[in-house]
Scaffold this motif. Structure first.
Motif, PDB file in Angstrom:
ATOM      1  N   ASP A  61       0.850  -1.186   0.000  1.00  0.00           N
ATOM      2  CA  ASP A  61       0.000   0.000   0.000  1.00  0.00           C
ATOM      3  C   ASP A  61       0.889   1.241   0.000  1.00  0.00           C
ATOM      4  O   ASP A  61       1.714   1.416   0.902  1.00  0.00           O
ATOM      5  CB  ASP A  61      -0.910  -0.017   1.229  1.00  0.00           C
ATOM      6  N   GLY A  62       0.726   2.093  -0.996  1.00  0.00           N
ATOM      7  CA  GLY A  62       1.613   3.228  -1.162  1.00  0.00           C
ATOM      8  C   GLY A  62       1.545   4.248  -0.043  1.00  0.00           C
ATOM      9  O   GLY A  62       2.524   4.943   0.217  1.00  0.00           O
ATOM     10  N   LEU A  63       0.413   4.370   0.645  1.00  0.00           N
ATOM     11  CA  LEU A  63       0.265   5.377   1.692  1.00  0.00           C
ATOM     12  C   LEU A  63       0.898   4.937   3.006  1.00  0.00           C
ATOM     13  O   LEU A  63       1.653   5.688   3.629  1.00  0.00           O
ATOM     14  CB  LEU A  63      -1.214   5.696   1.920  1.00  0.00           C
ATOM     15  N   THR A  64       0.595   3.726   3.439  1.00  0.00           N
ATOM     16  CA  THR A  64       1.011   3.279   4.779  1.00  0.00           C
ATOM     17  C   THR A  64       2.264   2.406   4.771  1.00  0.00           C
ATOM     18  O   THR A  64       2.883   2.210   5.815  1.00  0.00           O
ATOM     19  CB  THR A  64      -0.119   2.481   5.435  1.00  0.00           C
ATOM     20  N   GLY A  65       2.630   1.864   3.619  1.00  0.00           N
ATOM     21  CA  GLY A  65       3.745   0.938   3.575  1.00  0.00           C
ATOM     22  C   GLY A  65       3.391  -0.474   4.005  1.00  0.00           C
ATOM     23  O   GLY A  65       4.248  -1.363   4.004  1.00  0.00           O
ATOM     24  N   LEU A  66       2.135  -0.711   4.378  1.00  0.00           N
ATOM     25  CA  LEU A  66       1.692  -2.058   4.713  1.00  0.00           C
ATOM     26  C   LEU A  66       1.435  -2.839   3.428  1.00  0.00           C
ATOM     27  O   LEU A  66       1.476  -2.292   2.334  1.00  0.00           O
ATOM     28  CB  LEU A  66       0.410  -2.003   5.544  1.00  0.00           C
ATOM     29  N   HIS A  67       1.168  -4.140   3.564  1.00  0.00           N
ATOM     30  CA  HIS A  67       0.773  -4.912   2.399  1.00  0.00           C
ATOM     31  C   HIS A  67      -0.623  -4.453   1.939  1.00  0.00           C
ATOM     32  O   HIS A  67      -1.388  -3.893   2.716  1.00  0.00           O
ATOM     33  CB  HIS A  67       0.752  -6.401   2.727  1.00  0.00           C
ATOM     34  N   VAL A 119      -3.852  10.178   9.631  1.00  0.00           N
ATOM     35  CA  VAL A 119      -4.434   9.236  10.593  1.00  0.00           C
ATOM     36  C   VAL A 119      -4.108   7.798  10.191  1.00  0.00           C
ATOM     37  O   VAL A 119      -3.703   6.968  11.022  1.00  0.00           O
ATOM     38  CB  VAL A 119      -5.960   9.438  10.689  1.00  0.00           C
ATOM     39  N   LEU A 120      -4.260   7.493   8.904  1.00  0.00           N
ATOM     40  CA  LEU A 120      -3.987   6.135   8.437  1.00  0.00           C
ATOM     41  C   LEU A 120      -2.523   5.753   8.635  1.00  0.00           C
ATOM     42  O   LEU A 120      -2.204   4.619   9.005  1.00  0.00           O
ATOM     43  CB  LEU A 120      -4.377   6.006   6.967  1.00  0.00           C
ATOM     44  N   LYS A 121      -1.620   6.708   8.417  1.00  0.00           N
ATOM     45  CA  LYS A 121      -0.203   6.439   8.634  1.00  0.00           C
ATOM     46  C   LYS A 121       0.076   6.174  10.118  1.00  0.00           C
ATOM     47  O   LYS A 121       0.870   5.300  10.471  1.00  0.00           O
ATOM     48  CB  LYS A 121       0.641   7.615   8.143  1.00  0.00           C
ATOM     49  N   ARG A 122      -0.592   6.950  10.980  1.00  0.00           N
ATOM     50  CA  ARG A 122      -0.404   6.737  12.418  1.00  0.00           C
ATOM     51  C   ARG A 122      -0.922   5.357  12.821  1.00  0.00           C
ATOM     52  O   ARG A 122      -0.293   4.653  13.618  1.00  0.00           O
ATOM     53  CB  ARG A 122      -1.128   7.809  13.209  1.00  0.00           C
ATOM     54  N   VAL A 123      -2.069   4.959  12.284  1.00  0.00           N
ATOM     55  CA  VAL A 123      -2.623   3.647  12.597  1.00  0.00           C
ATOM     56  C   VAL A 123      -1.652   2.553  12.152  1.00  0.00           C
ATOM     57  O   VAL A 123      -1.436   1.564  12.868  1.00  0.00           O
ATOM     58  CB  VAL A 123      -3.996   3.472  11.923  1.00  0.00           C
ATOM     59  N   ALA A 124      -1.050   2.725  10.974  1.00  0.00           N
ATOM     60  CA  ALA A 124      -0.069   1.747  10.504  1.00  0.00           C
ATOM     61  C   ALA A 124       1.090   1.636  11.489  1.00  0.00           C
ATOM     62  O   ALA A 124       1.591   0.535  11.769  1.00  0.00           O
ATOM     63  CB  ALA A 124       0.441   2.142   9.118  1.00  0.00           C
TER      64      ALA A 124
END
Length: 338
Positions: A162-168, A212-217
């Motif tokens: 995922d380009g925003l969070t760096g997660l899969h 917010v999504l980055k913080r959650v990641a």
């Protein structure tokens, strides 16, 4: 005779040497490429945040972690995660030998690193060669039946991220579930949605929503193990796959910690932001070792049961919830995070 500082510079380009007062005495030559101001003379714990195995607040606490591998990040670059072995220097100081761990390939691309930025004996030399040669060995493949290692995770391609969070991303999840279904590994799957995220996104804007999504990641990374698979499935939907973890007490602690930390109020771009999280959990033993995609469905059912029960909580799937959202007497949703 070469001095100890010069020897460190020559052998470990990514080291940090901390003096007995807790101030950085020296850093490796490769730090200059990471876009970080030279931290020499600054307090180590003001420049770096140690996330695991525990968070030290003073130099004595840091020395107490000698011999352990730490997970930490640079406070000025929250997206830059590092791993490092901490050793004492025999003068009441410590030396931290750092690496990028699983994210080495992303780090090479992001910061323009070369072979000279790593120790000659580092395994990353082989990974860099594979990356440069665009070898087919860099194809996305890893086994959830054994302990995942940094070299294999580094071979994951951007197509699975995922380009925003760096997660899969969902594609990465599908591949992992397929491999999991071919193994004998017991596992748990956590489905998580953010509560009140849609209001934040609609009222404060997508920039705040992305933050917010980055913080959650970051919260997910802080609470999970190296061999857990973290997925942003889309929007504010997240999935955690935990191979080898089916203990109810440990899963309760994991879900409770995630909900607690995600629900902490925060300030983003001058705006007060408050969200929450709801989680549904299904384990392969409970699901009678069904196909992993069925286990994902059960976790989804438990998630919606948690939302219907008041949100901000987690529930385990149980047979009385049924095998579909229809049996749970819930309409199939068109959007989440409300």
């Amino acid at each position: 005779m070469i001095s100890a500082p010069d020897l460190l510079r020559a052998l470990r380009p990514l080291h940090v040497w901390v003096g007995p007062t807790g101030h950085v005495r020296q850093v490796g030559k490769s730090f200059a490429k990471l876009g970080i101001d030279d931290p020499t003379g600054q307090r180590f714990l003001e420049v770096f945040e140690v996330q695991r195995p525990k968070k030290p607040s003073k130099m004595a606490d840091l020395r107490g972690l000698a011999g352990q591998v730490l997970r930490l990040r640079v406070r000025a670059e929250p997206g830059l995660g590092l791993r490092g072995l901490l050793i004492e220097d025999q003068t009441d100081g410590v030396i931290l030998d750092l690496s990028f761990g699983m994210a080495v390939v992303d780090a090479v691309q992001r910061y323009g690193l070369t072979a000279q930025d790593f120790a000659p004996s580092d395994l990353v030399m082989e990974l860099l060669f594979l990356q440069e040669a665009k070898s087919s060995a860099m194809a996305a493949s890893f086994s959830l039946n054994s302990r995942l290692n940094g070299a294999r995770l580094a071979a994951e391609t951007e197509a699975l991220t995922d380009g925003l969070t760096g997660l899969h991303n969902r594609r990465g999840l599908d591949g992992a579930l397929e491999r999991l279904g071919q193994s004998d590994t017991e596992y748990a799957i956590l489905q998580m949605d953010l509560d009140r995220f849609k209001q934040v996104n609609d009222t404060l804007g997508h920039g705040v929503g992305d933050a917010v999504l980055k913080r959650v990641a970051g919260v997910l990374r802080a609470h999970t193990r190296q061999d857990d698979l973290l997925v942003r499935a889309g929007g504010d939907e997240f999935v955690i796959v935990c191979p080898g973890l089916t203990d109810t007490a440990r899963l309760n602690a994991l879900a409770g910690g995630l909900i607690r930390d995600i629900s902490e109020p925060l300030m983003i771009e001058g705006q007060d932001v408050a969200i929450g999280a709801s989680i549904g959990i299904a384990v392969s033993q409970t699901a009678a070792r069904r196909d992993p995609k069925t286990t994902v469905t059960f976790a989804d059912i438990a998630l919606y049961a948690a939302k219907r029960s008041g949100r901000g909580q987690h529930l385990f799937w149980s047979p009385d919830m049924g095998n579909s959202l229809v049996e749970l007497d819930l309409p199939v949703p068109t959007s989440r995070g409300a």
